[in-house]
Write a protein that holds these residues in place. Structure first.
Motif, short mmCIF file in Angstrom:
data_model
loop_
_atom_site.label_atom_id
_atom_site.label_comp_id
_atom_site.label_asym_id
_atom_site.label_seq_id
_atom_site.Cartn_x
_atom_site.Cartn_y
_atom_site.Cartn_z
N PHE A 1 8.22 2.28 1.61
CA PHE A 1 8.22 3.12 0.41
C PHE A 1 9.29 2.68 -0.57
O PHE A 1 10.43 2.48 -0.19
CB PHE A 1 8.39 4.58 0.79
CG PHE A 1 7.06 5.16 1.06
CD1 PHE A 1 6.39 5.85 0.07
CD2 PHE A 1 6.43 4.90 2.25
CE1 PHE A 1 5.11 6.29 0.29
CE2 PHE A 1 5.15 5.34 2.47
CZ PHE A 1 4.49 6.04 1.49
N VAL B 1 6.42 12.07 11.39
CA VAL B 1 5.67 12.39 10.17
C VAL B 1 5.28 13.88 10.16
O VAL B 1 5.30 14.53 9.12
CB VAL B 1 4.43 11.47 10.04
CG1 VAL B 1 3.54 11.92 8.90
CG2 VAL B 1 4.87 10.04 9.81
N THR C 1 4.80 8.87 14.83
CA THR C 1 5.22 7.95 13.77
C THR C 1 6.50 8.41 13.08
O THR C 1 6.71 9.60 12.89
CB THR C 1 4.08 7.81 12.74
OG1 THR C 1 2.90 7.42 13.45
CG2 THR C 1 4.39 6.80 11.67
N CYS D 1 8.11 8.92 4.82
CA CYS D 1 7.15 8.68 3.75
C CYS D 1 6.71 10.00 3.13
O CYS D 1 5.80 10.03 2.33
CB CYS D 1 5.92 7.94 4.29
SG CYS D 1 5.09 8.87 5.58
N ALA E 1 5.04 12.22 4.50
CA ALA E 1 3.67 12.44 4.96
C ALA E 1 2.65 12.17 3.85
O ALA E 1 1.76 12.97 3.59
CB ALA E 1 3.51 13.86 5.52
N GLU E 2 2.82 11.04 3.20
CA GLU E 2 1.95 10.65 2.09
C GLU E 2 0.46 10.84 2.39
O GLU E 2 -0.27 11.37 1.58
CB GLU E 2 2.17 9.16 1.76
CG GLU E 2 3.44 8.88 1.01
CD GLU E 2 3.31 9.13 -0.47
OE1 GLU E 2 2.18 9.15 -0.97
OE2 GLU E 2 4.35 9.31 -1.12
N CYS E 3 0.03 10.34 3.54
CA CYS E 3 -1.41 10.34 3.80
C CYS E 3 -1.95 11.72 4.19
O CYS E 3 -2.85 12.22 3.53
CB CYS E 3 -1.76 9.27 4.82
SG CYS E 3 -1.12 7.66 4.35
N PRO E 4 -1.41 12.37 5.23
CA PRO E 4 -1.97 13.68 5.59
C PRO E 4 -1.91 14.69 4.45
O PRO E 4 -2.80 15.52 4.31
CB PRO E 4 -1.12 14.14 6.78
CG PRO E 4 -0.13 13.10 7.06
CD PRO E 4 -0.39 11.93 6.20
N CYS F 1 -2.85 10.00 9.18
CA CYS F 1 -1.81 8.97 9.23
C CYS F 1 -2.26 7.88 10.20
O CYS F 1 -2.75 8.17 11.28
CB CYS F 1 -0.50 9.59 9.71
SG CYS F 1 0.78 8.43 10.15
N THR F 2 -2.10 6.62 9.78
CA THR F 2 -2.48 5.54 10.69
C THR F 2 -1.25 4.96 11.41
O THR F 2 -1.35 4.00 12.14
CB THR F 2 -3.21 4.40 9.96
OG1 THR F 2 -2.37 3.95 8.90
CG2 THR F 2 -4.55 4.85 9.42
N GLY F 3 -0.11 5.54 11.15
CA GLY F 3 1.09 5.14 11.88
C GLY F 3 1.79 3.93 11.33
O GLY F 3 2.44 3.20 12.06
N CYS F 4 1.71 3.73 10.00
CA CYS F 4 2.22 2.46 9.45
C CYS F 4 3.72 2.34 9.56
O CYS F 4 4.25 1.25 9.43
CB CYS F 4 1.77 2.28 8.01
SG CYS F 4 2.77 3.16 6.82
N ARG F 5 4.43 3.45 9.81
CA ARG F 5 5.89 3.34 9.85
C ARG F 5 6.42 3.13 11.28
O ARG F 5 7.61 3.26 11.53
CB ARG F 5 6.53 4.55 9.18
CG ARG F 5 6.26 4.54 7.67
CD ARG F 5 6.78 5.79 7.01
NE ARG F 5 8.16 6.03 7.33
CZ ARG F 5 9.19 5.44 6.73
NH1 ARG F 5 8.99 4.57 5.77
NH2 ARG F 5 10.42 5.72 7.09
S1 SF4 Z 1 0.10 5.93 7.42
FE1 SF4 Z 1 2.18 5.39 6.82
S2 SF4 Z 1 2.45 6.24 4.78
FE2 SF4 Z 1 0.67 7.24 5.68
S3 SF4 Z 1 1.50 9.10 6.59
FE3 SF4 Z 1 1.46 7.55 8.17
S4 SF4 Z 1 3.48 6.64 8.14
FE4 SF4 Z 1 3.24 7.74 6.22
#
Ligand code: SF4
Ligand code: SF4
Ligand code: SF4
Lengths: 161, 294
Positions: free
Chosen positions: B153, B177, B218, B222, B224-227, B233-237
């Motif tokens: 981010f 998250v 995760t 972030c 919780a940008e996605c939810p 959340c796909t766990g990118c962090r």
């Molecule tokens: S996918 Fe990444 S940016 Fe989106 S909620 Fe999960 S950790 Fe945050």
């Protein structure tokens, strides 16, 4: 924290090595068996007190419930050289914690598939039994032991054999 | 005193560098005290890496022998080395390549893809050799800090660089998250598996509704940008502070699903969902590498 690691969980302290109990078995195969306190541990206990022999290679770790067994426990056992891992719990609908055994079953089924992809397929066994099923315990351990014997020692075992 | 900053890209998508540029006004503020001495994806100069670098941001995973050399050289020249983005920190999406044999991958790309046309051969010149495994940066050199995220981010990048400029030790959130998620958290466990194209009930936790949301495993940071936008959340962090292995932790969480639902949720989908960004640093891959060596 230790940012160079993927997960920055503090390093686990290694306890001094437990004595290699099963090392006295002729083939030195070691099977770690997680037994739930309420059922399968009882089954193993009953097998013992009824003098029903089962492979010496099985080393029992008693857990409150099979649902307590994290897939990580299994992975750590295999990583440290266990030749096989058994997770055993109560029969369906007889779990002391209601659904622990069912949760364990689902996790272990998926974990078995994962293990196949990394070359350790067949080294994880999941079985359900009641505290009175000493015979089932003996049969399960025997057949799992036979399978492990066929698979041979875990390639990750120290010393390589 | 100006701080000599270098940024470098290895096997990644340059998305992390775009995120760095995306820090916007904060970047302008930072640049007052920073001299950007080397930035291979932003400025088209690759060699040589200058000496006396104070802070280096290294994006991408180590996939080729060239990456490996660059990483080592950067380590020699940089005082503070940051694994920048999830590829560098955990192996990233690229890490899923470790579920395949690397030579089979090379064969597929150079011999079987249609776009290769007539020249079906592995080039022997001008391209680096692929390593047998996809490695994260810390598998090759010592890493001083990670900035996770795919991509990280901008706010966090600015925060970390700001802290370093001020002479402080940067830190990451230790929460998950879910802790930052604005959705109403239900106590009910999911029983039914739902797919991403289905429409969730608004303002309710996605995981409880049966969408596979990696939030609990995760690392936060972030917001919780996605939810918060209705996307799981796909766990990118990467794994949260208290999580040992992101994928295994999620396998645990799945147990409440009905068996019938789980039957449809098979490999390789499990791996690519639960260990999307962390397979190359997962317990599973660690064991796989050791088994392969024997
Ligand atoms: S996918 Fe990444 S940016 Fe989106 S909620 Fe999960 S950790 Fe945050
Ligand atoms: S972490 Fe994500 S954005 Fe950064 S290089 Fe890797 S794939 Fe691209
Ligand atoms: S939607 Fe995802 S991130 Fe939000 S509370 Fe539920 S599981 Fe956690």
């Amino acid at each position: 924290m230790n940012p160079s690691k993927a997960s920055s969980t503090p390093k686990r302290k290694r306890k001094s090595k437990p004595k290699a109990k099963a090392a006295s078995t002729p083939d030195k195969l070691r099977i770690v068996s997680f037994c739930c306190h309420y059922c399968s541990y009882g089954a193993a206990d009953l097998a013992g007190s009824s003098k029903m022999p089962y492979p010496l290679n099985v080393e029992i770790i008693r857990v409150p419930c099979s649902g307590r067994v994290d897939p990580l426990h299994v992975l750590h056992a295999l990583e440290n050289g266990a030749d096989g891992v058994m997770v055993t719990g109560c029969l369906k609908d007889q779990c002391h914690f209601v659904t622990g055994n069912l949760h364990a079953e689902k996790r272990m089924m998926k974990l078995q598939k994962w293990l196949e992809t990394i070359g350790l397929g067949g080294r994880l066994e999941f079985q359900l039994m009641s505290a009175g099923m000493a015979k089932r315990w003996v049969e399960t351990t025997k057949s799992f032991y036979d399978r492990i014997k066929e698979l041979g020692p875990n390639p990750l075992r120290k010393g390589g054999k | 005193m100006t701080v000599r900053l270098a940024t470098m890209g290895m096997s990644g998508c340059s998305g992390c560098h775009i995120a760095l540029l995306d820090t916007g006004v904060a970047l302008l503020d930072l640049l007052k005290d920073v001299e950007l001495v080397y930035s291979y994806p932003i400025v088209d100069v690759k060699n040589p890496i200058p000496d006396n670098i104070d802070v280096a941001l290294v994006e991408g995973s180590v996939r080729t022998d060239h990456d490996q050399e660059m990483a080592k050289e950067m380590r020699r020249k940089a005082k503070f080395l940051i694994a920048f983005g999830s590829c560098s920190a955990f192996g990233g999406v690229n890490g899923l390549a470790n579920t395949f044999d690397s030579q089979a991958g090379v064969k597929y790309v150079y011999y079987e893809t249609r776009s290769m046309g007539e020249q079906r051969q592995v080039p022997s010149e001008h391209v680096p050799t692929i390593l047998p495994e996809n490695l994260r940066l810390s598998d090759v050199v010592k890493v001083d800090f990670i900035i996770p995220g795919c991509p990280p981010f901008p706010d966090e990048i600015a925060k970390v660089l700001g802290a370093l400029l001020a002479g402080e030790t940067p830190s990451l959130s230790t929460k998950s998250v879910c802790d930052e998620c604005p959705l109403e958290q239900l106590t009910a466990a999911p029983t039914q598996l739902r797919r991403i194209y289905e429409i969730p009930e608004p303002n309710k936790c996605l995981l409880s509704q049966g969408f596979i949301c990696m939030g609990p495993a995760t690392r936060a940071g972030c917001k919780a940008e996605c939810p918060s936008r209705g996307i799981p959340c796909t766990g990118c962090r990467g794994p949260a502070e208290t999580v040992w292995d992101q994928g295994v932790a999620m396998l645990d969480a799945l147990a409440a699903l009905e068996e019938k639902e789980l039957a449809e949720f098979k490999l390789p989908r499990i791996t690519s969902t639960f260990a999307k960004y962390t397979y190359a640093s997962s317990e599973l891959d660690k064991i796989r590498k050791r088994v392969k060596q024997k």
